[in-house]
Structure formats: structure tokens, C-alpha cells
Design an enzyme around this catalytic site. Structure first.
Site, PDB file in Angstrom:
ATOM      1  N   ALA A  33       0.904  -1.230   0.054  1.00 26.74           N
ATOM      2  CA  ALA A  33      -0.096   0.071  -0.079  1.00 26.74           C
ATOM      3  C   ALA A  33       0.784   1.097   0.237  1.00 26.74           C
ATOM      4  CB  ALA A  33      -0.867   0.041   1.166  1.00 26.74           C
ATOM      5  N   ALA A  43     -16.833   0.361  16.441  1.00 33.14           N
ATOM      6  CA  ALA A  43     -17.822   0.507  17.103  1.00 33.14           C
ATOM      7  C   ALA A  43     -18.821  -0.993  17.205  1.00 33.14           C
ATOM      8  CB  ALA A  43     -18.764   1.565  16.317  1.00 33.14           C
ATOM      9  N   ARG A  49     -17.562  -7.871  23.854  1.00 30.48           N
ATOM     10  CA  ARG A  49     -16.916  -9.069  22.981  1.00 30.48           C
ATOM     11  C   ARG A  49     -15.994  -8.147  21.906  1.00 30.48           C
ATOM     12  NH1 ARG A  49     -18.225 -10.668  18.176  1.00 30.48           N
ATOM     13  NH2 ARG A  49     -19.782  -8.978  17.785  1.00 30.48           N
ATOM     14  N   LYS A 205     -26.283  -9.118  -5.704  1.00 33.22           N
ATOM     15  CA  LYS A 205     -24.895  -9.055  -6.311  1.00 33.22           C
ATOM     16  C   LYS A 205     -25.035  -9.143  -7.718  1.00 33.22           C
ATOM     17  CE  LYS A 205     -23.695 -12.254  -2.547  1.00 33.22           C
ATOM     18  NZ  LYS A 205     -23.657 -13.553  -1.760  1.00 33.22           N
TER      19      LYS A 205
HETATM   20  N1  HSE Z   1     -25.460 -15.387   2.480  1.00 32.61           N
HETATM   21  C1  HSE Z   1     -24.407 -15.334   1.286  1.00 32.61           C
HETATM   22  C2  HSE Z   1     -24.139 -17.022   1.009  1.00 32.61           C
HETATM   23  C3  HSE Z   1     -23.056 -15.006   1.769  1.00 32.61           C
HETATM   24  O1  HSE Z   1     -24.806 -17.632   1.221  1.00 32.61           O
HETATM   25  O2  HSE Z   1     -23.474 -16.838  -0.238  1.00 32.61           O
HETATM   26  C4  HSE Z   1     -22.991 -13.450   2.193  1.00 32.61           C
HETATM   27  O3  HSE Z   1     -23.544 -12.684   0.694  1.00 32.61           O
END
Ligand code: HSE
Length: 440
Positions: A33, A43, A49, A205
Site C-alpha cells: 500500500a 464500534a 466482545r 450481487k
Molecule cells: N449468505 C451469502 C451466501 C453470503 O450464502 O453466499 C453473504 O452474501
């Protein structure tokens, strides 16, 4: 040069992976980089945790807005997910002049246009490699590696949960409901798996890949979305006998009249590499006019695979932060003033081939009736498979399954033909229709 300072919003699976990989590989990442990349603030609602993950050297807060308000933070990494608070925080981070890295496909597929416009106005980067296919660098490949090409189509297995379920159904001959329960028990499917099994996650996607491939705005509302919940073990078996596998594909394609954008179960020839992607793995095939067919394969989810993509975005930001915003890689690959308004086609206009399964009375003339009706609609048959009634329904059965593969036809034409076939008295159950993609 001073290290770039990163604030994480949410430190669950991906956030903790990002923290660990950045720590483990910090020296190599710095050498690539040109400066260090440090998570200095986190946050999370579960402060204790979060503290246990990052140790003492990092500021941990319960309020995400404290990260955005911190003038020392250069980049905000949003790992909360969803459209609600995540959208408000991303918009506030942009307004505060922070670069944003996000794995949130739902947010960008639905609100991307607004978010990218706000970021462009502010001169900040919004990077989202982790939003599509987890660790596979498909955004970078489409946006940069394939930039010479006129992309023709993309077809991807971009949801690991459903690919795992389909693989199990095929391997074990089980029905969807049984495998879903097993997938939930093993942690492959979430307690509420709706977005995965109904195809919504894959459509988010596919929407992002479509925008990048064709230079159109993100338009999730125009995507056709069909999941795997109605698939039966019988169809997987018949497909196999015909030389196909059934996969949930996210498809986007450029055709003369517009762009196809669709997610649905598809028969894919078993000999294609993508048909052999099993379990929770992801794969994307991209067809470009210059490069031909390319295939990208890897883990589409998980802590460190997704962290790999998040950190690649952080390195890009570290490298490009000082570049003139107009000369950075555009968010959606095409310059904002060079986007196209090519329409996303309604599903009725999509042309594809089909697998049909009809439960029919096993009597004279039924096959002739069915094929005559298809011929009358101008639908050409590619192959027919019919098993003996006894084999399908047990001894003495009076009905059987008639499987038909068709050549390409318009979806609207097929819908009309199916409605008429369904009316035939010899067709005894709802007809199963699965689209078929040769991917050649
Ligand atoms: N739930 C998604 C999958 C992963 O089963 O591929 C995140 O997008």
C-alpha cells in the site's frame, strides 16, 4: 507516510477476520500500500466482545456515530448490513468526508445510485469488493482487468448457501426442506434464510455486476428473482439423466433490445466447469468480446475470505487517496456522465430454453397433444424423456412424468403455452418449469 486510520462499524465474522488478517499481514500490506493500514477504532453494540477481539490498543465504542465524528479516521468500514441504520451511517460517513468500504450488497443494490452520487459530490471513495462473491476479486476484474472488453454476459453461482443446499440435494437425493434443516444445523444457512433461498441475496450481487458490466445504474427493482424453495429432488434427478446440473444462477446479459437481469434455478450442462462448483463455493463466468470466457472461483463468504476483499479495498484507498477524484477508478466502472439508459428487460422478453416436467395420464395421445400445443405456439422441442409409469409412481401407477427440453423461446410465449398446457385434462399436476442455460 502516516498510516491510514480505519474505523470499523460492526465487528462480527467479517470484522474480526479483517482485524486479524490486517494484523497478521501488516508488513506485507504496508509494503504494497505504501503506508500502514491500522484499525484504530471499532464500534459494536457488544462492546465487551469487541474489546476481547481487538485487545487494548484500539478504541472501542458502542456508538457508531462516534467513529464517524472522529477527525482522525480516514476510512469507515461498514459491516453492519441491511438497508436501515447502515444506510444512514454510510451517508453520514460520506458527508463527514470519510472514504467508505462496505460488504453490504443489499444497501448498494437498492440505494447505490444515491450513495455513489453523494460520494462523488464529496470526492470520497466507496469501495465494495466484499459485496459480491466474498473473497473472489470479481469487482476488480470487471471494473479494471476486463476494461478493454464489451462484456456480453455474466453468469454466477453467487450464493453459497443455496449452492450447498443444491449440492446436498443432488448428492443425497433429498428434498429441499430436509436439506435446509440440515444446512441450518451445520451453520451453512442462517436461522432466517429467506434472502438466500429466495434468491434475493444473489439478485443483489447480480444487480451490482450488471451495473458495472454494462454501465447502467443499479436497478435491483428490475431484477427477476426466483429462489430454490420449489425445487424437487425429482427434477435434479431428471436433469442429471439429461446431462445437466441445476444451479441457482445470477445472470445478466446484453441483448439487442436491452439488458437481462435475473436470478433463478437453471439447468447447466454438466460438462461446464461452473456446473461442477459444489458446496458453499462461488463462481462467476464472464464473457467478454476480446477475452472470451473467463471463470472466477473461490469462497463467497466467511471471515477471512471476505476480509481479503475488504482489505484489498483498504489498500486501493491507501494508494488512491491522494489521486484527483476524477481520475480514480469510477464506482461502477464507467464515468458517471457516461452511464447508459439501456433498459433492463421485463422477464417476459427474456429468451432462453426450458426444462418442463408434466405429470400426465399414461394414456394414448397425451404426448401428441402436448407436443402439438407447443408446436402451435412456435416452441421447438430439443429432447423428450418419459419414464415408465411404474418407475415413477410405483406398480400399477396410471400417471407418469413427461420431461421436455425446448430450444430458445421468449418467456412470454412460454408462459402462454404453459397456461394452455395446464388446462389439458391429461395434465394432472402443476407443471414444473426450469430455465436452461447452455453458457456457450
Ligand atoms: N449468505 C451469502 C451466501 C453470503 O450464502 O453466499 C453473504 O452474501
Amino acid at each position: 507516510m502516516k498510516p491510514i486510520q480505519v474505523g470499523l462499524l460492526g465487528i462480527g465474522t467479517v470484522g474480526s477476520g479483517t482485524f486479524q488478517v490486517l494484523q497478521r499481514n501488516q508488513e506485507e500490506i504496508r509494503r504494497r500500500a505504501g503506508r500502514g493500514i491500522q484499525i484504530t477504532m471499532v464500534a459494536d453494540l457488544d462492546v465487551a466482545r469487541a474489546r476481547s477481539i481487538v485487545g487494548e490498543g484500539v478504541q472501542v465504542v458502542g456508538d457508531a456515530r462516534a467513529v464517524i465524528a472522529n477527525p482522525d479516521i480516514d476510512v469507515v468500514v461498514e459491516l453492519i448490513g441491511g438497508y436501515g441504520i447502515a444506510k444512514a451511517l454510510v451517508m453520514e460517513a460520506i458527508a463527514a468526508g470519510k472514504h467508505v468500504v462496505t460488504a453490504n450488497k443489499a444497501l448498494l443494490a437498492v440505494h447505490g445510485t444515491e450513495i455513489f452520487a453523494a460520494a462523488a459530490a464529496k470526492g470520497v471513495m466507496v469501495a465494495f469488493e466484499a459485496a459480491v462473491a466474498g473473497g473472489i476479486p470479481i469487482i476488480k476484474s470487471l471494473r479494471e482487468g476486463l476494461t478493454a472488453n464489451r462484456i456480453q454476459w455474466i453468469a454466477g453461482i453467487i450464493n453459497g448457501t443455496t449452492n450447498f443446499i443444491l449440492s446436498e440435494m443432488r448428492d443425497k437425493g433429498l428434498d429441499f426442506d430436509v436439506v435446509l434443516k440440515e444446512a441450518q444445523r451445520l451453520g451453512y444457512a442462517e436461522a432466517d434464510p429467506t434472502f438466500d433461498i429466495e434468491g434475493v441475496d444473489a439478485a443483489h450481487k447480480a444487480t451490482l455486476m450488471s451495473a458495472i458490466a454494462f454501465g447502467v445504474p443499479v436497478q435491483f427493482d428490475k431484477a427477476y428473482v426466483e429462489g430454490i424453495t420449489k425445487l424437487g429432488a425429482a427434477d435434479i434427478r431428471y436433469a442429471e439423466q439429461l446431462g445437466y446440473r441445476i444451479k441457482l444462477l445470477g445472470i445478466t446479459k446484453r441483448v439487442a433490445s436491452g439488458i437481462e437481469l435475473r436470478v433463478h434455478p437453471s439447468l447447466v450442462p454438466a460438462k461446464r466447469l461452473i456446473a461442477n462448483v459444489e458446496g458453499a463455493m462461488n463462481a462467476v463466468v464472464v464473457q467478454g468480446d476480446a477475452v472470451g470466457t473467463t471463470l472466477y472461483y473461490g469462497k463467497g463468504a466467511g471471515s477471512e475470505p471476505t476480509a481479503s476483499a475488504v482489505i484489498a479495498d483498504l489498500v486501493d484507498i491507501a494508494r488512491l487517496q491522494t489521486a484527483d477524484p476524477l481520475h480514480r477508478v469510477p464506482y461502477l466502472a464507467f464515468q458517471p456522465d457516461a452511464m447508459s439508459d439501456t433498459p433492463v428487460l421485463p422477464m417476459s422478453e427474456v429468451v432462453t430454453s426450458y426444462y418442463l416436467r408434466l405429470r400426465v395420464a399414461d394414456e394414448a395421445g397425451v404426448l401428441a397433444q402436448v407436443t402439438a400445443l407447443l408446436a402451435g405456439a412456435g416452441i421447438s422441442i430439443d429432447a423428450v424423456l418419459q419414464r415408465e409409469a411404474d418407475e415413477v409412481g410405483g406398480e400399477g401407477a396410471t400417471s407418469t412424468d413427461l420431461i421436455i427440453l425446448t430450444h430458445n423461446t421468449r418467456e412470454g410465449t412460454m408462459n402462454d403455452a404453459l397456461a394452455r398446457l395446464q388446462q389439458l385434462p391429461t395434465v394432472l399436476a402443476p407443471i414444473v418449469r426450469i430455465r436452461k442455460e447452455e453458457l456457450n
